[in-house]
Write an enzyme that holds these catalytic residues in place. Structure first.
Site, short mmCIF file in Angstrom:
data_model
loop_
_atom_site.label_atom_id
_atom_site.label_comp_id
_atom_site.label_asym_id
_atom_site.label_seq_id
_atom_site.Cartn_x
_atom_site.Cartn_y
_atom_site.Cartn_z
NE ARG A 38 -68.87 52.94 76.25
CZ ARG A 38 -68.88 54.25 76.05
NH1 ARG A 38 -69.89 54.82 75.42
NH2 ARG A 38 -67.90 55.00 76.51
CE LYS A 58 -66.66 29.62 71.38
NZ LYS A 58 -65.82 28.40 71.39
CD GLU A 102 -64.77 22.75 62.07
OE1 GLU A 102 -65.41 22.18 62.98
OE2 GLU A 102 -63.66 23.31 62.25
CE LYS A 123 -71.05 27.21 66.49
NZ LYS A 123 -69.82 27.77 66.03
CD GLU A 131 -66.13 26.58 74.55
OE1 GLU A 131 -66.41 27.07 73.46
OE2 GLU A 131 -65.03 26.07 74.82
NE ARG A 134 -69.97 28.09 71.21
CZ ARG A 134 -70.37 29.22 70.68
NH1 ARG A 134 -71.23 29.98 71.33
NH2 ARG A 134 -69.93 29.61 69.50
CG ASN A 158 -63.67 23.53 70.69
OD1 ASN A 158 -63.73 24.12 69.62
ND2 ASN A 158 -63.90 24.12 71.85
CG HIS A 183 -61.47 22.13 67.17
ND1 HIS A 183 -62.29 21.15 66.67
CD2 HIS A 183 -61.82 23.26 66.50
CE1 HIS A 183 -63.10 21.67 65.75
NE2 HIS A 183 -62.84 22.94 65.63
CG HIS A 203 -56.26 24.76 68.39
ND1 HIS A 203 -57.19 24.99 69.38
CD2 HIS A 203 -56.78 25.32 67.28
CE1 HIS A 203 -58.21 25.65 68.88
NE2 HIS A 203 -58.00 25.86 67.61
CG HIS A 254 -59.42 25.68 61.95
ND1 HIS A 254 -58.90 25.56 63.22
CD2 HIS A 254 -60.75 25.46 62.07
CE1 HIS A 254 -59.88 25.29 64.07
NE2 HIS A 254 -61.01 25.22 63.40
#
Ligand code: NAD
Ligand code: GLY
Length: 363
Positions: free
Chosen positions: A122, A144, A186, A228, A238, A242, A246, A249, A253, A266
């Site tokens: 946990r 993330k 990035e 960041k 987010e 946030r 992206n 992105h 994607h 990526h």
């Protein structure tokens, strides 16, 4: 040493950035400051282990029970089966709730180790030692974590902030050229979305960046982490802001999915996607003309793509972009620019201009 603070109340943590760090006494002290128990599990992969694992193990061996898990290398292994390998190693070596996991590697290792830390018994502590440029400027910061599912990338995960992020710039010297350039995409993103001066600085220093000059890299990484950290401090999970991280992105994607994750890395897809987002912003009259050309020039200098993968058409974009995680309803939400250094998230743009931009970037 440059230190950046990620300000998140009781989940705040430092990011340390320096050369010559990974095997040093300084790193030993930084690690000790972040480890609360007596057990440590280093998670890395088959490519990184022969270069860096011993160095990190040696820093810890005198004081802690140290175990290591060496995973197969690649995005295709970022899944629940591989995650289970981490849990098995932890249980076999009898790691308890006071253990600390250390992610030694790129974004794949960082995301999986973070998610393992979020769920083992946990929740246990973890530390990031990112070794790709992409991980140093993006994935190791902000919490993330997660794995892919056969039906979608990064679909299973959790927010889990590390205890600290320890960045040794010298690890980038062993990274191949293509991976380095993907990380640079990035870095450029931060200039576009947040800081026009930084974008200009990247243009002025692109030769030193490409040759991986340590001082220039340290500045670029620290600036990226600072931006960041500022965004994440305002919107950790987010809810809104946030999502500006992206930029490019959603287009990217779509390109990654179209190419079955094997055509573009990526960062390469993000590079081409940022060109499309920037061009669309210009066509909408929101961004001064000329920024797209400046971005394309940077991409060329880094050998990053400026257009879609071969064979991709407008319908492919619409199909793949419609299932993006950022969409709240049927409209495609995009991060666009209202000026250099000023990003917004919106569904309110002219769909005809959007479609004609897509068409112009398809072969
Ligand atoms: P990666 O982790 O696959 O690393 C790229 C390659 O470089 C791998 O083969 C790796 O073994 C190798 N490598 C790593 N460090 C090296 C070094 N110092 N020397 C030589 N080789 C080295 O890829 P990545 O670009 O670092 O990360 C991509 C992943 O990050 C994706 O899964 C993506 O979803 C995730 N990501 C997460 C976030 C986040 O906020 N958590 C943000 C962006 C991307
Ligand atoms: N890489 C995007 C984010 O961390 O939100």
């Amino acid at each position: 040493m440059k230190t950046i603070h990620v300000d998140l109340g009781d989940r705040s943590y430092p990011i340390f950035i320096s050369s010559d760090l990974i095997a040093s006494k300084t790193a030993q002290t930084l690690l000790a400051d972040s480890i609360r128990g007596k057990q440590v599990m280093i998670v890395t992969n088959e490519t990184i282990a022969p270069i860096y694992l011993k160095k990190v193990e040696q820093l810890l061996a005198h004081e802690y029970q140290v175990s290591s898990t060496i995973l197969p290398d690649g995005e295709s292994f970022k899944n629940l089966d591989t995650l289970n390998q981490i849990f098995t190693s932890l249980l076999e070596s009898r790691h308890n709730r006071t253990t600390t996991l250390i992610a030694l590697g790129g974004g794949v290792i960082g995301d999986m180790t973070g998610y393992a830390a979020a769920s083992y018994q946990r929740g246990v502590d973890f530390i990031q030692i990112p070794t790709t440029l992409l991980a140093q400027v993006d994935s190791s910061v902000g919490g993330k974590t997660g794995v892919n599912h056969a039906l979608g990338k990064n679909m299973i995960g959790a927010f889990k902030q590390p205890q600290s992020v320890i960045i040794d710039i010298d690890t980038l010297q062993t990274l191949d050229k293509r991976q380095f350039a993907a990380g640079m995409a990035e870095v450029i993103k931060y200039g576009l979305i947040w800081d026009s001066e930084f974008f200009k600085w990247i243009e002025d220093n692109i030769v030193q960046l490409v040759s991986r000059d340590p001082d220039t890299l340290q500045y670029a990484i620290a600036k990226s982490c600072e931006i960041k950290a500022a965004v994440v401090a305002e919107d950790e999970t987010e809810k809104g802001l946030r999502a500006i991280l992206n930029l490019g992105h959603t287009f990217g994607h779509a390109m990654e999915t179209f190419g079955n994750y094997s055509t573009f890395l990526h960062g390469e897809a993000v590079a081409a996607g940022m060109v499309m987002a920037t061009d669309l912003s210009e066509r909408l009259g929101w961004l001064e003309t000329g920024i797209t050309d400046r971005l394309k020039k940077l991409n060329q200098q880094l050998n990053l793509p400026n257009s879609s993968p071969e064979g991709m058409d407008m319908d492919d974009y619409i199909n793949y972009m419609s299932v993006d995680k950022k969409n709240l309803d049927s409209d495609i939400r995009l991060v666009l620019l209202m000026g250099l250094g000023k990003a917004i998230i919106t569904t309110e743009y002219d769909k005809v201009v959007f479609e004609s931009t897509l068409k112009d970037y398809c072969s």
